[in-house]
Design a protein around this motif. Structure first.
Motif, PDB file in Angstrom:
ATOM      1  N   GLY A   1     -14.489  13.165 -26.066  1.00 23.58           N
ATOM      2  CA  GLY A   1     -13.529  13.662 -25.085  1.00 23.58           C
ATOM      3  C   GLY A   1     -13.073  15.082 -25.384  1.00 23.58           C
ATOM      4  N   PRO A   2     -12.057  15.553 -24.672  1.00 29.45           N
ATOM      5  CA  PRO A   2     -11.626  16.954 -24.790  1.00 29.45           C
ATOM      6  C   PRO A   2     -11.274  17.403 -26.211  1.00 29.45           C
ATOM      7  CG  PRO A   2     -10.634  15.957 -22.867  1.00 29.45           C
ATOM      8  CD  PRO A   2     -11.317  14.851 -23.615  1.00 29.45           C
TER       9      PRO A   2
ATOM     10  N   ALA B   1      -1.909   2.854 -32.598  1.00 32.10           N
ATOM     11  CA  ALA B   1      -1.830   4.141 -33.303  1.00 32.10           C
ATOM     12  C   ALA B   1      -3.208   4.598 -33.759  1.00 32.10           C
ATOM     13  CB  ALA B   1      -0.878   4.021 -34.496  1.00 32.10           C
ATOM     14  N   GLU B   2      -4.006   3.658 -34.265  1.00 33.49           N
ATOM     15  CA  GLU B   2      -5.364   4.001 -34.708  1.00 33.49           C
ATOM     16  C   GLU B   2      -6.212   4.467 -33.525  1.00 33.49           C
ATOM     17  OE1 GLU B   2      -9.184   2.053 -37.098  1.00 33.49           O
ATOM     18  OE2 GLU B   2      -7.391   0.854 -36.732  1.00 33.49           O
ATOM     19  N   ALA B   3      -6.084   3.766 -32.388  1.00 31.81           N
ATOM     20  CA  ALA B   3      -6.861   4.124 -31.202  1.00 31.81           C
ATOM     21  C   ALA B   3      -6.461   5.506 -30.687  1.00 31.81           C
ATOM     22  CB  ALA B   3      -6.659   3.069 -30.116  1.00 31.81           C
ATOM     23  N   LEU B   4      -5.162   5.752 -30.568  1.00 33.60           N
ATOM     24  CA  LEU B   4      -4.702   7.059 -30.102  1.00 33.60           C
ATOM     25  C   LEU B   4      -5.076   8.157 -31.094  1.00 33.60           C
ATOM     26  CD1 LEU B   4      -1.205   6.048 -28.734  1.00 33.60           C
ATOM     27  CD2 LEU B   4      -3.067   7.037 -27.386  1.00 33.60           C
ATOM     28  N   GLY B   5      -4.989   7.853 -32.384  1.00 34.96           N
ATOM     29  CA  GLY B   5      -5.374   8.826 -33.399  1.00 34.96           C
ATOM     30  C   GLY B   5      -6.825   9.231 -33.280  1.00 34.96           C
ATOM     31  N   SER B   6      -7.706   8.288 -32.911  1.00 35.91           N
ATOM     32  CA  SER B   6      -9.122   8.606 -32.775  1.00 35.91           C
ATOM     33  C   SER B   6      -9.377   9.519 -31.578  1.00 35.91           C
ATOM     34  CB  SER B   6      -9.948   7.325 -32.644  1.00 35.91           C
ATOM     35  OG  SER B   6      -9.744   6.691 -31.390  1.00 35.91           O
ATOM     36  N   VAL B   7      -8.580   9.369 -30.505  1.00 37.54           N
ATOM     37  CA  VAL B   7      -8.725  10.240 -29.328  1.00 37.54           C
ATOM     38  C   VAL B   7      -8.170  11.626 -29.614  1.00 37.54           C
ATOM     39  CG1 VAL B   7      -7.918  10.630 -26.970  1.00 37.54           C
ATOM     40  CG2 VAL B   7      -8.793   8.380 -27.632  1.00 37.54           C
ATOM     41  N   PHE B   8      -6.954  11.687 -30.146  1.00 38.46           N
ATOM     42  CA  PHE B   8      -6.315  12.985 -30.352  1.00 38.46           C
ATOM     43  C   PHE B   8      -6.829  13.706 -31.593  1.00 38.46           C
ATOM     44  CE2 PHE B   8      -3.515  11.064 -27.261  1.00 38.46           C
ATOM     45  CZ  PHE B   8      -3.292  12.141 -26.408  1.00 38.46           C
ATOM     46  N   GLY B   9      -7.525  12.992 -32.459  1.00 33.99           N
ATOM     47  CA  GLY B   9      -8.193  13.629 -33.582  1.00 33.99           C
ATOM     48  C   GLY B   9      -9.613  14.066 -33.255  1.00 33.99           C
ATOM     49  N   GLY B  10     -10.122  13.658 -32.089  1.00 34.16           N
ATOM     50  CA  GLY B  10     -11.443  14.063 -31.641  1.00 34.16           C
ATOM     51  C   GLY B  10     -12.572  13.141 -32.046  1.00 34.16           C
ATOM     52  N   GLN B  11     -12.300  12.134 -32.895  1.00 41.48           N
ATOM     53  CA  GLN B  11     -13.376  11.272 -33.370  1.00 41.48           C
ATOM     54  C   GLN B  11     -13.966  10.399 -32.258  1.00 41.48           C
ATOM     55  OE1 GLN B  11     -10.297  11.385 -34.650  1.00 41.48           O
ATOM     56  NE2 GLN B  11     -10.345  11.726 -36.864  1.00 41.48           N
ATOM     57  N   ALA B  12     -13.168  10.138 -31.203  1.00 40.07           N
ATOM     58  CA  ALA B  12     -13.628   9.267 -30.124  1.00 40.07           C
ATOM     59  C   ALA B  12     -14.296  10.053 -29.003  1.00 40.07           C
ATOM     60  CB  ALA B  12     -12.443   8.463 -29.569  1.00 40.07           C
TER      61      ALA B  12
ATOM     62  N   SER C   1       5.419  28.195 -21.890  1.00 43.95           N
ATOM     63  CA  SER C   1       5.124  26.765 -21.792  1.00 43.95           C
ATOM     64  C   SER C   1       4.116  26.535 -20.673  1.00 43.95           C
ATOM     65  CB  SER C   1       6.388  25.935 -21.518  1.00 43.95           C
ATOM     66  OG  SER C   1       6.828  26.089 -20.189  1.00 43.95           O
ATOM     67  N   PHE C   2       3.372  25.438 -20.806  1.00 42.31           N
ATOM     68  CA  PHE C   2       2.479  24.951 -19.765  1.00 42.31           C
ATOM     69  C   PHE C   2       2.732  23.456 -19.605  1.00 42.31           C
ATOM     70  CE2 PHE C   2      -0.568  28.404 -21.262  1.00 42.31           C
ATOM     71  CZ  PHE C   2      -0.438  29.192 -20.126  1.00 42.31           C
ATOM     72  N   SER C   3       2.474  22.932 -18.405  1.00 41.27           N
ATOM     73  CA  SER C   3       2.577  21.494 -18.189  1.00 41.27           C
ATOM     74  C   SER C   3       1.578  21.082 -17.117  1.00 41.27           C
ATOM     75  CB  SER C   3       3.993  21.098 -17.762  1.00 41.27           C
ATOM     76  OG  SER C   3       4.278  21.600 -16.460  1.00 41.27           O
ATOM     77  N   ALA C   4       1.203  19.806 -17.126  1.00 36.38           N
ATOM     78  CA  ALA C   4       0.243  19.316 -16.124  1.00 36.38           C
ATOM     79  C   ALA C   4       0.065  17.808 -16.275  1.00 36.38           C
ATOM     80  CB  ALA C   4      -1.119  19.988 -16.304  1.00 36.38           C
ATOM     81  N   PRO C   5      -0.341  17.142 -15.206  1.00 35.66           N
ATOM     82  CA  PRO C   5      -0.908  15.805 -15.368  1.00 35.66           C
ATOM     83  C   PRO C   5      -2.270  15.951 -16.058  1.00 35.66           C
ATOM     84  CG  PRO C   5      -0.350  16.256 -13.060  1.00 35.66           C
ATOM     85  CD  PRO C   5      -0.314  17.558 -13.796  1.00 35.66           C
ATOM     86  N   PHE C   6      -2.690  14.922 -16.801  1.00 40.13           N
ATOM     87  CA  PHE C   6      -4.025  14.978 -17.415  1.00 40.13           C
ATOM     88  C   PHE C   6      -4.698  13.619 -17.251  1.00 40.13           C
ATOM     89  CE2 PHE C   6      -1.592  13.073 -20.797  1.00 40.13           C
ATOM     90  CZ  PHE C   6      -2.475  12.255 -21.472  1.00 40.13           C
ATOM     91  N   ALA C   7      -6.031  13.652 -17.224  1.00 41.76           N
ATOM     92  CA  ALA C   7      -6.836  12.439 -17.167  1.00 41.76           C
ATOM     93  C   ALA C   7      -8.074  12.683 -18.007  1.00 41.76           C
ATOM     94  CB  ALA C   7      -7.207  12.094 -15.728  1.00 41.76           C
ATOM     95  N   TRP C   8      -8.206  11.935 -19.101  1.00 43.12           N
ATOM     96  CA  TRP C   8      -9.322  12.092 -20.020  1.00 43.12           C
ATOM     97  C   TRP C   8     -10.118  10.797 -20.100  1.00 43.12           C
ATOM     98  CZ3 TRP C   8      -6.578  14.383 -25.007  1.00 43.12           C
ATOM     99  CH2 TRP C   8      -6.096  15.665 -24.706  1.00 43.12           C
ATOM    100  N   ALA C   9     -11.389  10.941 -20.398  1.00 42.70           N
ATOM    101  CA  ALA C   9     -12.236   9.752 -20.590  1.00 42.70           C
ATOM    102  C   ALA C   9     -13.454  10.147 -21.390  1.00 42.70           C
ATOM    103  CB  ALA C   9     -12.657   9.174 -19.235  1.00 42.70           C
ATOM    104  N   ALA C  10     -14.036   9.174 -22.039  1.00 47.86           N
ATOM    105  CA  ALA C  10     -15.297   9.378 -22.767  1.00 47.86           C
ATOM    106  C   ALA C  10     -15.972   8.033 -22.969  1.00 47.86           C
ATOM    107  CB  ALA C  10     -15.058  10.061 -24.113  1.00 47.86           C
TER     108      ALA C  10
ATOM    109  N   PHE D   1      -8.752  22.926 -20.424  1.00 45.95           N
ATOM    110  CA  PHE D   1      -8.096  22.053 -21.409  1.00 45.95           C
ATOM    111  C   PHE D   1      -6.606  22.351 -21.447  1.00 45.95           C
ATOM    112  CE2 PHE D   1      -6.112  21.252 -25.461  1.00 45.95           C
ATOM    113  CZ  PHE D   1      -6.515  19.963 -25.746  1.00 45.95           C
ATOM    114  N   PRO D   2      -5.763  21.330 -21.431  1.00 42.08           N
ATOM    115  CA  PRO D   2      -6.093  19.902 -21.326  1.00 42.08           C
ATOM    116  C   PRO D   2      -6.271  19.416 -19.890  1.00 42.08           C
ATOM    117  CG  PRO D   2      -3.762  20.157 -21.680  1.00 42.08           C
ATOM    118  CD  PRO D   2      -4.335  21.548 -21.687  1.00 42.08           C
ATOM    119  N   ALA D   3      -6.097  20.344 -18.935  1.00 41.67           N
ATOM    120  CA  ALA D   3      -6.348  20.058 -17.520  1.00 41.67           C
ATOM    121  C   ALA D   3      -6.793  21.370 -16.888  1.00 41.67           C
ATOM    122  CB  ALA D   3      -5.087  19.519 -16.840  1.00 41.67           C
ATOM    123  N   ASP D   4      -7.348  21.289 -15.694  1.00 38.65           N
ATOM    124  CA  ASP D   4      -7.864  22.508 -15.067  1.00 38.65           C
ATOM    125  C   ASP D   4      -6.755  23.436 -14.577  1.00 38.65           C
ATOM    126  OD1 ASP D   4     -10.202  24.058 -14.016  1.00 38.65           O
ATOM    127  OD2 ASP D   4      -9.073  23.780 -12.165  1.00 38.65           O
TER     128      ASP D   4
END
Length: 201
Positions: free
Chosen positions: A101-102, A88-99, A192-201, A163-166
């Motif tokens: 990435g997008p 949860a902490e790891a995912l929170g850092s990605v989706f909160g922007g602290q880590a 609505s929008f939908s897509a596969p996504f691939a993020w990295a940093a 964002f979150p995909a092209d």
């Protein structure tokens, strides 16, 4: 240590169709006075600083001004109860922007993080219909558009988004209720929008 996550996502907002915020890079105003949106991300595979996060889902709930680039967004995070505290902490850092990435590019627009709650989350995606149930807080079911004039039946796509995909599949919400973090709406029949996504940093 870097990170990477891949999976599928969908969102539903209160714009009528083909949300102008997303398709203009946040330079065009939303259809209504407030943008009310939920974004669901299911991670199929991923690792964040050595922590495996595949199989987990995160749902973001947002309320923003009509001109989203003005900032002052209110954001709440609904975390998969199946996540360990470390996940949860790891995912929170990605989706909160602290880590990085997008999400890091959007972080300056967030005026208030209204909270994070852990819930049992049920997520499904058959490639055309996408659904998330988060306890009593979120019940959203969306379906991608398929034009009866398109013999390929591939569905309507919007490209060049970033964002979150092209490229995003456009659709509409069939069921779309939210009642959490003091935010409550029903976006059935809306964009609505939908897509596969691939993020990295």
């Amino acid at each position: 240590m870097g990170w990477h996550i891949e999976g599928t996502y969908f969102e539903n907002c209160n714009c009528d169709s083909i949300c102008p915020c997303a398709t203009s890079g946040l330079t065009a105003p939303a259809d209504y006075e407030r943008c009310q949106v939920e974004l669901a991300f299911h991670v199929d595979t991923g690792e964040i600083n050595g922590i495996q996060v595949g199989g987990l889902t995160v749902c973001l709930i947002g309320d923003a001004p009509q001109q989203m680039s003005d900032g002052g967004w209110k954001i709440g995070v609904l975390m998969d109860a199946a996540a360990s505290p470390e996940q949860a902490e790891a995912l929170g850092s990605v989706f909160g922007g602290q880590a990085g990435g997008p999400m890091a590019g959007l972080a300056p627009l967030i005026g208030e993080m209204v909270g994070m709650e852990s819930h049992e989350i049920n997520y499904s995606d058959d490639g055309r219909r996408h659904r998330i149930q988060v306890g009593d807080a979120v019940n959203v079911d969306v379906e991608d558009f398929v034009s009866p004039l398109d013999p390929t039946e591939l569905g309507v796509r919007v490209s060049g988004i970033g964002f979150p995909a092209d490229t995003l599949a456009a659709g509409t919400g069939t069921t779309a209720t939210v009642d959490v973090f003091g935010m409550e709406w029903d976006n059935a029949g809306k964009n609505s929008f939908s897509a596969p996504f691939a993020w990295a940093a």
